[in-house]
Design a protein around this motif. Sequence first.
Motif, mmCIF file in Angstrom:
data_model
loop_
_atom_site.group_PDB
_atom_site.id
_atom_site.type_symbol
_atom_site.label_atom_id
_atom_site.label_comp_id
_atom_site.label_asym_id
_atom_site.label_seq_id
_atom_site.Cartn_x
_atom_site.Cartn_y
_atom_site.Cartn_z
ATOM 1 N N THR A 46 0.814 -1.219 0.000
ATOM 2 C CA THR A 46 0.000 0.000 0.000
ATOM 3 C C THR A 46 0.850 1.273 0.000
ATOM 4 O OG1 THR A 46 -1.763 -1.187 1.091
ATOM 5 C CG2 THR A 46 -1.821 1.201 1.293
ATOM 6 N N ASP A 47 1.901 1.293 0.807
ATOM 7 C CA ASP A 47 2.739 2.505 0.886
ATOM 8 C C ASP A 47 3.297 2.875 -0.473
ATOM 9 O OD1 ASP A 47 2.389 2.383 3.503
ATOM 10 O OD2 ASP A 47 4.456 1.843 4.048
ATOM 11 N N ILE A 48 3.823 1.854 -1.141
ATOM 12 C CA ILE A 48 4.462 2.094 -2.432
ATOM 13 C C ILE A 48 3.413 2.581 -3.442
ATOM 14 C CG2 ILE A 48 5.762 0.983 -4.314
ATOM 15 C CD1 ILE A 48 7.397 1.343 -1.783
ATOM 16 N N TRP A 49 2.253 1.960 -3.408
ATOM 17 C CA TRP A 49 1.173 2.403 -4.295
ATOM 18 C C TRP A 49 0.862 3.880 -4.062
ATOM 19 C CZ3 TRP A 49 -1.320 1.002 -8.525
ATOM 20 C CH2 TRP A 49 -1.354 -0.345 -8.909
ATOM 21 N N GLU A 50 0.729 4.256 -2.789
ATOM 22 C CA GLU A 50 0.330 5.642 -2.505
ATOM 23 C C GLU A 50 1.408 6.622 -2.953
ATOM 24 O OE1 GLU A 50 -1.168 5.956 1.514
ATOM 25 O OE2 GLU A 50 -3.063 5.005 0.893
ATOM 26 N N ARG A 51 2.659 6.239 -2.735
ATOM 27 C CA ARG A 51 3.751 7.137 -3.158
ATOM 28 C C ARG A 51 3.737 7.327 -4.674
ATOM 29 N NH1 ARG A 51 8.341 4.337 0.574
ATOM 30 N NH2 ARG A 51 7.016 4.455 2.401
ATOM 31 N N ALA A 52 3.641 6.209 -5.381
ATOM 32 C CA ALA A 52 3.741 6.282 -6.843
ATOM 33 C C ALA A 52 2.534 7.000 -7.439
ATOM 34 C CB ALA A 52 3.862 4.878 -7.423
ATOM 35 N N VAL A 53 1.350 6.685 -6.943
ATOM 36 C CA VAL A 53 0.139 7.309 -7.493
ATOM 37 C C VAL A 53 0.189 8.813 -7.270
ATOM 38 C CG1 VAL A 53 -2.366 7.502 -7.145
ATOM 39 C CG2 VAL A 53 -1.311 5.241 -7.354
ATOM 40 N N THR A 54 0.600 9.217 -6.063
ATOM 41 C CA THR A 54 0.671 10.644 -5.770
ATOM 42 C C THR A 54 1.644 11.329 -6.730
ATOM 43 O OG1 THR A 54 0.325 10.083 -3.467
ATOM 44 C CG2 THR A 54 1.017 12.336 -3.912
ATOM 45 N N ALA A 55 2.806 10.722 -6.916
ATOM 46 C CA ALA A 55 3.818 11.328 -7.791
ATOM 47 C C ALA A 55 3.289 11.445 -9.224
ATOM 48 C CB ALA A 55 5.095 10.507 -7.763
ATOM 49 N N LEU A 56 2.654 10.395 -9.709
ATOM 50 C CA LEU A 56 2.164 10.424 -11.094
ATOM 51 C C LEU A 56 1.055 11.467 -11.251
ATOM 52 C CD1 LEU A 56 2.142 6.585 -11.856
ATOM 53 C CD2 LEU A 56 3.721 8.284 -12.808
ATOM 54 N N LEU A 57 0.202 11.565 -10.235
ATOM 55 C CA LEU A 57 -0.863 12.572 -10.301
ATOM 56 C C LEU A 57 -0.278 13.984 -10.314
ATOM 57 C CD1 LEU A 57 -3.460 11.035 -7.803
ATOM 58 C CD2 LEU A 57 -3.803 11.368 -10.266
ATOM 59 N N CYS A 58 0.864 14.155 -9.662
ATOM 60 C CA CYS A 58 1.533 15.460 -9.648
ATOM 61 C C CYS A 58 2.329 15.699 -10.926
ATOM 62 C CB CYS A 58 2.482 15.570 -8.461
ATOM 63 S SG CYS A 58 1.637 15.715 -6.906
#
Length: 315
Positions: A46-58
């Motif tokens: 979950t942590d990795i998912w949240e980090r990556a999704v946030t970065a891509l959305l930015c």
Amino acid sequence: MVFDIIEHLQIRPELKESILEFRKQYPVEPQFQSRIPVPSNIYYGTDIWERAVTALLCGKNILLVGHKATGKNIFAENLAAAFARPRWDVSFHVNMDAASLIGMDTFKKQEVIFRPGPICCAAQHGGFAVLDEINMAKNEALAVLHGTLDFRRSIDVPGYERIDLHPATRFIATMNYGYAGTKELNEALVSRFVVIRMPMISQEHLILLLQDHYPTLKTEGAKELAAVYLDLQKKCENAQISSRAMDLRGLLDGVALMEKGLNVQDALDMGITNKTFDPYEQTLIQDTIRGRISKKMKPEDLFEEKCGSRRKEFA
Ligand SMILES: Nc1ncnc2c1ncn2[C@@H]1O[C@H](COP(=O)(O)OP(=O)(O)O)[C@@H](O)[C@H]1O
Ligand SMILES: [Mg+2]
């Protein structure tokens, strides 16, 4: 109903909402629909998912750094699926040059036409480009990507106009970081990514993964096999054995052989031990495996009987 990975993600609901908005904002042209990956298994973490999704959305490009078999490729594929983006894969090697990334002139019906490379395709059609093992390429070849990866978001194609990146285009690079002798990526390139360190899979997730791949594998059996892998991982971290033995794909392959009835120890040797060619290391690996898996363990002890199914077929 088509499998949609987003329903299976355990990430913050706001992030899921944002992904769905992104999809709506950037629909994919029909001819590229088939490039949207349909992953065969989900990345756990979950942590990795949240980090990556946030970065891509930015709007950031991400670099996934980790040891072999930390799920970098499966995660990159999962991300393209979650954002419903067509994916272009580029496997890097030392002979990679700018033309194979961007594209080149070719002849078609006696006319010179530009045949776009994967980077150009992803740039024009809002794709996710997976730059696999980016550190394997020569830094000179990667220099052509600088303007593509930074705020300029454009590609200079020699002899043609400049191509601006589609707003949905993202780059996901992967890089193996081994225990020894990994080629470094140069600073100019690294600075164009946000970097995510990929952890080793946990025992709990490894059990789930084994059972995803082999649904008839009993939980007890999956636990034992996961424990073997984690023992090898520990030995590898302590530099007692090389990373060759830390082969998750090899473990999965071994389980396939067991499922077909091959002796458990033999199957693990074929999937894992025999990938090292140093006799001393082989002995260490074998001892590790035999420390967990007794000679008496039979493949049928590990799997549920596929009861009924076969009988029904013949009924
Ligand atoms: N956290 C994880 N979640 C799901 N699968 C994982 C995870 N870590 C490793 N794997 C599995 O490990 C295997 C190798 O993954 P891969 O993406 O090829 O690794 P890498 O590119 O890091 O070497 C795949 O079968 C993948 O499913
Ligand atoms: Mg990989």
